[in-house]
Design a protein around this motif. Sequence first.
Motif, PDB file in Angstrom:
ATOM      1  N   VAL A 165       0.848  -1.193   0.000  1.00 16.67           N
ATOM      2  CA  VAL A 165       0.000   0.000   0.000  1.00 16.67           C
ATOM      3  C   VAL A 165       0.882   1.241   0.000  1.00 16.67           C
ATOM      4  CG1 VAL A 165      -1.803   1.281   1.203  1.00 16.67           C
ATOM      5  CG2 VAL A 165      -1.778  -1.223   1.303  1.00 16.67           C
ATOM      6  N   ILE A 166       0.608   2.156  -0.927  1.00 14.99           N
ATOM      7  CA  ILE A 166       1.282   3.452  -0.924  1.00 14.99           C
ATOM      8  C   ILE A 166       0.214   4.549  -0.898  1.00 14.99           C
ATOM      9  CG2 ILE A 166       3.346   2.588  -2.073  1.00 14.99           C
ATOM     10  CD1 ILE A 166       2.369   3.883  -4.668  1.00 14.99           C
ATOM     11  N   VAL A 167       0.541   5.671  -0.279  1.00 10.05           N
ATOM     12  CA  VAL A 167      -0.435   6.749  -0.063  1.00 10.05           C
ATOM     13  C   VAL A 167       0.201   8.084  -0.438  1.00 10.05           C
ATOM     14  CG1 VAL A 167      -1.902   7.931   1.635  1.00 10.05           C
ATOM     15  CG2 VAL A 167      -1.505   5.472   1.834  1.00 10.05           C
ATOM     16  N   ARG A 168      -0.577   8.945  -1.087  1.00 13.66           N
ATOM     17  CA  ARG A 168      -0.107  10.294  -1.408  1.00 13.66           C
ATOM     18  C   ARG A 168      -1.228  11.283  -1.131  1.00 13.66           C
ATOM     19  NH1 ARG A 168       1.874  11.565  -7.470  1.00 13.66           N
ATOM     20  NH2 ARG A 168      -0.346  11.205  -7.918  1.00 13.66           N
ATOM     21  N   GLY A 169      -0.883  12.415  -0.547  1.00 13.90           N
ATOM     22  CA  GLY A 169      -1.884  13.436  -0.282  1.00 13.90           C
ATOM     23  C   GLY A 169      -1.397  14.458   0.723  1.00 13.90           C
ATOM     24  N   PRO A 170      -2.187  15.510   0.964  1.00 11.48           N
ATOM     25  CA  PRO A 170      -1.768  16.580   1.885  1.00 11.48           C
ATOM     26  C   PRO A 170      -1.777  16.153   3.345  1.00 11.48           C
ATOM     27  CG  PRO A 170      -4.011  16.953   1.127  1.00 11.48           C
ATOM     28  CD  PRO A 170      -3.484  15.798   0.337  1.00 11.48           C
ATOM     29  N   ASN A 171      -2.319  14.971   3.638  1.00 17.68           N
ATOM     30  CA  ASN A 171      -2.312  14.436   4.998  1.00 17.68           C
ATOM     31  C   ASN A 171      -1.025  13.679   5.322  1.00 17.68           C
ATOM     32  OD1 ASN A 171      -3.343  12.574   2.988  1.00 17.68           O
ATOM     33  ND2 ASN A 171      -3.650  11.114   4.647  1.00 17.68           N
ATOM     34  N   VAL A 172      -0.190  13.421   4.329  1.00 18.25           N
ATOM     35  CA  VAL A 172       1.009  12.598   4.513  1.00 18.25           C
ATOM     36  C   VAL A 172       2.116  13.426   5.164  1.00 18.25           C
ATOM     37  CG1 VAL A 172       2.833  11.339   3.268  1.00 18.25           C
ATOM     38  CG2 VAL A 172       0.424  11.021   2.650  1.00 18.25           C
ATOM     39  N   PHE A 173       2.914  12.758   5.992  1.00 14.63           N
ATOM     40  CA  PHE A 173       3.966  13.450   6.742  1.00 14.63           C
ATOM     41  C   PHE A 173       4.988  14.114   5.807  1.00 14.63           C
ATOM     42  CE2 PHE A 173       6.251   9.759   5.578  1.00 14.63           C
ATOM     43  CZ  PHE A 173       7.567   9.778   6.026  1.00 14.63           C
ATOM     44  N   HIS A 174       5.689  15.086   6.353  1.00 19.31           N
ATOM     45  CA  HIS A 174       6.647  15.884   5.577  1.00 19.31           C
ATOM     46  C   HIS A 174       8.016  15.217   5.521  1.00 19.31           C
ATOM     47  CE1 HIS A 174       8.790  19.312   3.996  1.00 19.31           C
ATOM     48  NE2 HIS A 174       9.500  19.452   5.095  1.00 19.31           N
ATOM     49  N   GLU A 175       8.448  14.649   6.651  1.00 21.12           N
ATOM     50  CA  GLU A 175       9.775  14.031   6.739  1.00 21.12           C
ATOM     51  C   GLU A 175       9.894  13.318   8.077  1.00 21.12           C
ATOM     52  OE1 GLU A 175      12.871  16.970   6.961  1.00 21.12           O
ATOM     53  OE2 GLU A 175      11.830  18.132   8.501  1.00 21.12           O
TER      54      GLU A 175
END
Length: 502
Positions: free
Chosen positions: A354-364
């Motif tokens: 599973v991979i996730v992308r979006g504005p909710n994802v952590f920065h670093e």
Amino acid sequence: MDLADLIDRNAAFTPGKAAIRFEAQTLTYAGFAARIAAAARALKSQLGVGRGDRVAILAANHPDYLVLLYACARLGAMLVPLNWRLAVAEQMFILSDAAVKVLVVEDAFAAVVAPLAQSRPDIRVVGIDCRPAGTSLDDLLGRGSGDGRNPHVDLTCPLLIVYTSGTTGRPKGAVLRQEALVWNAAMSQHASGLAASDHVLTVLPLFHVGGLNIQTTPALQAGATVTLHARFTPDATLAAFDAPQSPTLVTLVPSTIQALVEHPRWRQTDLSRLRALTTGSTIVPQPLIDAVMARGVPVLQVYGSTETCPVAIYTRLGGDLGRGNSTGLPGLYCEARVVDDDGREVQRGTAGEVIVRGPNVFHEYWGNAAATAEALREGWYHTGDIATRDADGYFHIHDRKKNVIISGGENIYPAEIERVLGDHPAVAEAAVIGRPDPRWQEVPVAYVVLRAGASADAAALARHVGDHLARFKLPRDFVFVDSLPRTALGKVQHFRLRELLG
């Protein structure tokens, strides 16, 4: 605009409405906004907290936990929640790794103060309900002055550093921006229909993104009411359901659901106002879902992680809840895929990561560029979890590519326990796996190879691990073996140990 402005807006619309109920106290939205402003003024004027500085908190659930979160947002600072279940040595590592400037601590967890004074005397200590270093939070708030703001603060500023143990054996700090909490809240509200009219019960610890962000911050940002319990107990939770002002929404992990359905009062408790129960953090046993739904309460599932704030994939109230153990569809404001080892999306019904992308994802990961580059690739967070998608796109989580053990909602990484066991003078090597457990879902079991001529029993190794790690990470059994199964490249084959255990 910063995240705390959302609380100010709600205070303007409904100043007298209950924002947070805790024990016998009620904090209205006007009072909540005023305390956030006072905390921001005090942190800035009295402790010199600036944009980008780190403020840690070590406490059970308490209204000031949330006050400090939004005060940090106002200042552009970062809150570092500390897991009170960790050993002092683990907490000290996080405080040092994050270069914390201020620690706010509850009296029950003040054991960290003395070693902190010796190793990091530069960290200012403030007590929530005590004066561990001569300063209480209430005293501090009374001395604050100024506007309580720092320049160049907006929703793009980092707000949270939430530490999650990694496969390297040391915890990593996932950095979440303010905007991640905005988009996370929007998806939470979409999942359960959360609105200002709702009443959310929070019993999970706020040091986890599950307790903090699945419903608590979304509720406050929507203008709803939150009832906080310092810690989960089945008696208090069932009593809250029976109270005149009972909750409409609650988030629980499987171990807490099990504690409720096994309680003698479960069948007599009034659940009529509970619109939905949300769960997640691990694969949820179907019998637990069935037990809740048999009482007429819909069960929603959320899939995500610390790195996704955590809402990423979910089932929705009013949607299709009859797909077995499906965790649902990608959230309204993020993307999720199932890919092979080369990052290519696989066909429906085929297992992959599973991979996730979006504005909710952590920065670093804080101060860890290598781990960040490994986990974040072209904007996609690689979760390490294995899933399939059915013909309609619903996700079904099957296993964890990373060797994580989830016990009672807590993530336990074998590498961390293996590292500590390896420091024992009698241990040549060790490997840790999870064993299914009817109460906790899984518990750790250690396979140990002793050094030639050395001796140690299970009790000695348990004491050693207990001196360095939290109690929930202690292996339930120590199995002494002559060697560990390995690949041709020398890597331990944990799946062989699972077969042996089975």
